[in-house]
Design a protein around this motif. Structure first.
Motif, short mmCIF file in Angstrom:
data_model
loop_
_atom_site.label_atom_id
_atom_site.label_comp_id
_atom_site.label_asym_id
_atom_site.label_seq_id
_atom_site.Cartn_x
_atom_site.Cartn_y
_atom_site.Cartn_z
N ARG A 57 25.65 -40.12 30.83
CA ARG A 57 26.18 -40.41 29.50
C ARG A 57 26.26 -41.45 28.80
NH1 ARG A 57 31.88 -39.93 31.18
NH2 ARG A 57 31.61 -41.58 32.34
N VAL A 58 25.79 -40.93 27.77
CA VAL A 58 25.57 -41.70 26.54
C VAL A 58 26.52 -41.69 25.68
CG1 VAL A 58 23.81 -42.47 24.74
CG2 VAL A 58 22.93 -41.76 26.59
N VAL A 59 26.95 -42.91 24.44
CA VAL A 59 28.32 -42.60 23.74
C VAL A 59 26.75 -42.75 22.20
CG1 VAL A 59 29.07 -44.80 23.97
CG2 VAL A 59 30.26 -43.09 22.33
N THR A 60 27.49 -42.15 21.33
CA THR A 60 26.54 -42.40 20.31
C THR A 60 27.44 -43.24 18.82
OG1 THR A 60 25.82 -40.38 19.45
CG2 THR A 60 24.33 -42.15 20.69
N VAL A 61 26.75 -43.58 18.14
CA VAL A 61 28.12 -44.37 16.81
C VAL A 61 27.71 -43.61 15.40
CG1 VAL A 61 29.29 -45.60 15.62
CG2 VAL A 61 29.09 -45.72 18.30
N CYS A 62 27.77 -42.86 15.03
CA CYS A 62 27.54 -41.73 13.30
C CYS A 62 28.97 -42.61 12.43
CB CYS A 62 27.38 -40.64 13.68
SG CYS A 62 26.21 -39.89 14.76
N PRO A 63 28.40 -42.67 11.43
CA PRO A 63 29.16 -42.67 10.11
C PRO A 63 30.84 -42.28 10.48
CG PRO A 63 27.87 -42.39 9.32
CD PRO A 63 27.27 -41.92 10.59
N GLU A 74 10.89 -39.47 29.40
CA GLU A 74 11.41 -39.28 27.74
C GLU A 74 13.06 -38.66 28.98
OE1 GLU A 74 10.67 -37.67 24.53
OE2 GLU A 74 8.18 -38.72 24.05
N MET A 75 13.68 -39.00 27.93
CA MET A 75 15.54 -38.49 27.90
C MET A 75 15.08 -36.92 26.98
SD MET A 75 18.08 -41.48 29.28
CE MET A 75 19.35 -40.63 28.27
N ALA A 76 16.09 -36.01 27.19
CA ALA A 76 16.63 -35.91 26.54
C ALA A 76 16.48 -36.05 25.11
CB ALA A 76 17.99 -34.32 26.74
N THR A 77 16.55 -35.54 23.75
CA THR A 77 17.12 -35.30 22.62
C THR A 77 18.75 -35.23 22.77
OG1 THR A 77 14.71 -35.32 22.34
CG2 THR A 77 16.21 -35.37 19.94
N LEU A 78 18.99 -36.40 21.22
CA LEU A 78 20.38 -36.12 21.60
C LEU A 78 20.77 -35.56 19.35
CD1 LEU A 78 21.95 -39.13 22.55
CD2 LEU A 78 21.29 -37.05 24.29
N GLY A 135 21.08 -33.87 27.40
CA GLY A 135 21.43 -34.15 25.82
C GLY A 135 22.34 -33.27 25.51
N LYS A 136 23.19 -32.57 26.45
CA LYS A 136 24.04 -32.12 25.84
C LYS A 136 25.54 -32.65 25.23
CE LYS A 136 28.26 -28.30 27.70
NZ LYS A 136 28.16 -27.91 28.60
N ALA A 137 25.78 -32.05 23.88
CA ALA A 137 27.09 -32.92 23.69
C ALA A 137 28.73 -32.42 24.19
CB ALA A 137 27.44 -32.62 22.27
N TRP A 158 26.93 -37.87 25.14
CA TRP A 158 26.55 -36.64 25.93
C TRP A 158 25.99 -37.00 27.25
CZ3 TRP A 158 24.14 -34.28 21.45
CH2 TRP A 158 23.86 -34.60 19.92
N ASP A 159 25.45 -35.80 27.09
CA ASP A 159 24.88 -35.51 29.07
C ASP A 159 23.16 -36.42 28.33
OD1 ASP A 159 22.60 -34.62 30.88
OD2 ASP A 159 24.83 -34.48 31.69
N ALA A 160 23.12 -37.82 29.25
CA ALA A 160 21.75 -37.58 29.76
C ALA A 160 20.56 -37.27 29.78
CB ALA A 160 22.16 -39.75 29.50
#
Length: 181
Positions: free
Chosen positions: A104-110, A83-87, A121-123, A116-118
């Motif tokens: 890296r991962v970019v996530t979309v919230c409202p 598993e990768m880190a929990t975001l 899990g660090k923002a 994030w560092d994939a």
């Protein structure tokens, strides 16, 4: 003076160092279970978490020398199912996208997108928006992120989280992406 390559032993200013060829982090501080010796002729060494991320792009080649390896050798590394880190988000996530290098991962919230560092899990950057964010995508070089919201597409610096450009539209912007060039 630097001799050798990352993923092997290096001599830097007279001191021998071991660095991961993917993240360039020091491997002396890592436990043996966190390290992987790749089955290539160079026997390059990587952090296990970095190799898991790198394998999204190149499943049967050493990330350092690009030597093709037998799938059975890869299976023996024991990377499958990791598993990768929990975001940790403060609200629900609408979508997510990996950077081209998979690190890296970019996530979309409202009303935000977050980079994030994939592996850890660090923002890394928060892309604040005044309206609902509908989508986000990395540029082909991974340096920028584009977000779509209401009647605007915003281009951001992926590292600093600063807006680089505002692209206004007359109607709702449901999604945005970069062209390959």
């Amino acid at each position: 003076m630097v001799t050798g390559l990352p993923g092997t032993s290096e001599t830097i200013d007279g001191n021998e160092e071991n660095r991961c060829a993917i993240c360039l982090g020091d491997m002396k501080c890592s436990s043996a279970s966190e390290l992987v010796n790749f089955p290539c002729e160079g026997h390059h060494q990587f952090h296990r978490r970095c190799l898991v991320i790198a394998f999204r792009k190149n499943q049967h080649k050493c990330p350092m020398c690009r030597q093709a390896c037998n799938p059975n050798q890869i299976a023996q590394l024991g990377l499958g199912g990791m598993e990768m880190a929990t975001l940790n988000h403060s609200s629900s996530v609408r979508s997510a996208a990996f950077s081209p290098d998979g690190l890296r991962v970019v996530t979309v919230c409202p009303k935000t997108a977050q980079v994030w560092d994939a592996g850890s899990g660090k923002a890394m950057a928060t892309l604040e928006n005044s309206t609902r964010v509908r989508s986000a995508a990395f540029s082909p070089d991974g340096v920028r992120v584009v977000t779509a919201s209401f009647k605007t597409a915003l281009v951001w610096d992926a590292s600093s989280g600063k807006v680089l450009e505002r692209l206004k539209h007359s109607d709702l912007v449901g999604s945005a992406a970069f062209s390959p060039d």
